[in-house]
Design a protein around this motif. Structure first.
Motif, short mmCIF file in Angstrom:
data_model
loop_
_atom_site.label_atom_id
_atom_site.label_comp_id
_atom_site.label_asym_id
_atom_site.label_seq_id
_atom_site.Cartn_x
_atom_site.Cartn_y
_atom_site.Cartn_z
N ARG A 22 1.40 -1.04 0.12
CA ARG A 22 -0.18 -0.02 -0.20
C ARG A 22 1.11 1.57 -0.10
N ALA A 23 0.52 2.18 -0.13
CA ALA A 23 0.62 3.88 -0.17
C ALA A 23 1.04 4.34 0.74
N ASP A 24 1.35 3.46 2.01
CA ASP A 24 1.50 3.72 3.47
C ASP A 24 2.47 2.67 3.75
N GLY A 25 2.58 1.53 3.16
CA GLY A 25 4.58 1.21 2.79
C GLY A 25 3.77 0.34 3.41
N TYR A 26 2.31 -0.24 4.59
CA TYR A 26 1.90 -1.84 4.79
C TYR A 26 1.55 -3.04 3.48
N HIS A 27 1.81 -3.75 3.74
CA HIS A 27 1.63 -5.14 3.07
C HIS A 27 0.16 -5.32 2.81
N ASP A 28 -0.84 -5.16 2.38
CA ASP A 28 -1.69 -6.02 1.14
C ASP A 28 -1.96 -6.70 1.12
N LEU A 29 -2.84 -7.75 2.43
CA LEU A 29 -2.74 -9.28 2.17
C LEU A 29 -4.39 -9.34 2.73
N GLU A 30 -3.79 -11.19 1.87
CA GLU A 30 -5.46 -12.02 2.00
C GLU A 30 -4.99 -13.35 3.46
N SER A 31 -5.84 -13.58 3.19
CA SER A 31 -5.15 -14.43 5.12
C SER A 31 -6.40 -15.47 5.73
N LEU A 32 -6.63 -16.93 4.95
CA LEU A 32 -7.74 -17.52 5.34
C LEU A 32 -6.73 -18.44 7.53
N VAL A 33 -7.60 -17.67 7.81
CA VAL A 33 -6.80 -18.37 9.43
C VAL A 33 -7.02 -18.94 10.18
N ALA A 34 -6.54 -20.05 10.54
CA ALA A 34 -7.35 -20.77 12.01
C ALA A 34 -6.42 -20.74 12.99
N PHE A 35 -7.14 -21.57 14.02
CA PHE A 35 -6.46 -21.72 15.49
C PHE A 35 -6.30 -22.99 16.12
N ALA A 36 -5.59 -23.37 17.00
CA ALA A 36 -4.81 -24.39 16.84
C ALA A 36 -5.78 -24.61 18.63
N ASP A 37 -5.45 -25.77 18.70
CA ASP A 37 -6.13 -26.81 19.62
C ASP A 37 -4.70 -25.52 21.28
N CYS A 38 -3.35 -26.08 20.36
CA CYS A 38 -1.95 -25.69 21.67
C CYS A 38 -2.24 -24.42 22.33
N ALA A 39 -1.67 -23.47 22.96
CA ALA A 39 -2.45 -22.71 23.56
C ALA A 39 -1.08 -22.10 24.53
N ASP A 40 -1.43 -20.97 24.62
CA ASP A 40 -0.95 -19.99 26.27
C ASP A 40 -1.32 -20.23 26.83
N GLY A 41 -2.30 -20.27 27.99
CA GLY A 41 -2.64 -19.85 29.13
C GLY A 41 -2.38 -18.11 30.17
N LEU A 42 -3.02 -17.79 30.11
CA LEU A 42 -3.60 -16.51 31.14
C LEU A 42 -4.57 -16.11 31.89
N THR A 43 -3.93 -15.49 32.99
CA THR A 43 -4.84 -15.73 34.16
C THR A 43 -5.11 -13.70 34.58
N LEU A 44 -5.89 -13.91 35.26
CA LEU A 44 -5.84 -11.97 35.54
C LEU A 44 -7.05 -12.12 37.02
N GLN A 45 -6.14 -11.46 37.72
CA GLN A 45 -6.31 -11.36 38.90
C GLN A 45 -7.17 -9.79 39.16
N PRO A 46 -8.29 -10.06 38.55
CA PRO A 46 -8.58 -7.61 38.39
C PRO A 46 -8.31 -7.11 39.50
N GLY A 47 -7.48 -5.90 39.61
CA GLY A 47 -7.21 -5.05 40.42
C GLY A 47 -6.78 -3.22 39.88
N SER A 48 -6.67 -2.50 40.58
CA SER A 48 -6.49 -1.61 40.36
C SER A 48 -5.20 -1.48 39.68
N ALA A 49 -3.71 -2.26 39.69
CA ALA A 49 -2.95 -1.34 39.05
C ALA A 49 -2.23 -2.82 37.98
#
Length: 293
Positions: A22-49
């Motif tokens: 593109r004119a802005d320098g980014y590449h214009d893509l078209e991609s068929l995307v799927a997601f796998a069962d393997c993953a990282d795990g993420l936990t959030l304990q809500p708080g102020s900081a």
């Protein structure tokens, strides 16, 4: 508020077509995307900081945590929702970094989903989507974390209902900088791209189509970054060859800008057998059986 949990699933580019730059320098893509069962795990304990802790077998690869994409995602949302509740994140890191499967982007997207839950934000809240776009090109598609078509520089995401594909993911542990891959394609701003001898378009099936119909369409596609990445890291060609030689493999291709490759398999049993063989032959590679959807 009680602890919240999410999974940062590995992103797999079933196809990745470079349409141009593109004119802005980014590449214009078209991609068929799927997601796998393997993953990282993420936990959030809500708080102020905000705080971030990392554990897991690949924790050492995360580097400076102030530059982690989970931290960037939290900052990006706070900039758009100033009163948003944050908290302490615990990242259980299993996916290889900078591997073409969006590990860091998936972590960032999971952080945004958790913060949305902690702050009662709708999944389609424009501030949430804007925060995802600000963090990285793959974060919007990882925010959805299910089958979709990704277009543009990653900002246009359309859900696609995909069948389940048993698969094997392999990363040989070599770096393939995304910038180097796109630079090697050599497109100037405003220039379009059509790979020599290959069709520009694929006729995608309807959502109710069979897995075989989808497989044929995926096979008619390509990853335009794969030939370039192979020149940078020839071991990628070895990975693809080994996958294609595995019993039950119906298609093998590189994901993203590499170096992770995937093989689609006829069934879970043949995928598991391929994993056992590959781990025996290459014990230092990251090899996982999974399923895409």
């Amino acid at each position: 508020m009680s602890e919240l949990k999410d999974r940062a699933r590995a992103k797999v580019n079933l196809t990745l077509h470079v349409l141009g730059r593109r004119a802005d320098g980014y590449h214009d893509l078209e991609s068929l995307v799927a997601f796998a069962d393997c993953a990282d795990g993420l936990t959030l304990q809500p708080g102020s900081a905000f705080a971030l802790q990392v554990t897991g077998p690949r924790a050492d690869a995360c580097g400076d945590l102030t530059d982690n994409l989970v931290a960037k995602a939290a900052r990006a949302l706070t900039e758009r929702v100033p009163q948003a509740r944050s908290g302490t994140f615990l990242l259980d890191k299993h996916l290889p970094a900078a591997a073409g499967i969006g590990g860091g982007s998936a972590d960032a997207a999971a952080a945004l989903r958790l913060l949305a839950r902690a702050n009662a934000l709708a999944a389609g809240d424009p501030r949430l989507v804007a925060a995802a776009q600000a963090v990285g090109a793959d974060v919007p598609v990882c925010l959805l974390s299910s089958g979709c078509m990704m277009r543009g520089a990653g900002e246009r995401v359309t859900p696609m209902r995909l069948p389940r594909f048993p698969c094997v993911l392999v990363n040989p542990g070599v770096p393939v900088p995304t910038k180097d891959v796109f630079t090697a394609i050599g497109l100037k701003a405003g220039e379009s791209y059509t790979p020599p001898g290959k069709p520009a378009d694929v006729a995608w099936p309807v959502a109710s189509a069979t897995a075989d119909t989808w497989l044929a369409a995926i096979g008619a596609g390509r990853n335009d970054l794969e030939p370039v990445a192979v020149k940078i890291q020839p071991v990628i060609a070895d990975v693809l060859s080994l996958l294609r030689q595995s019993n039950g493999c119906t298609l093998a291709r590189m994901s993203g800008s590499g170096a992770t490759c995937f093989g689609l398999f006829a069934d879970d049993a043949s995928a598991a057998a391929a994993v056992a063989a590959l781990r025996t032959k290459h014990p230092h590679w990251w090899v996982e059986a999974s399923a895409l959807s």
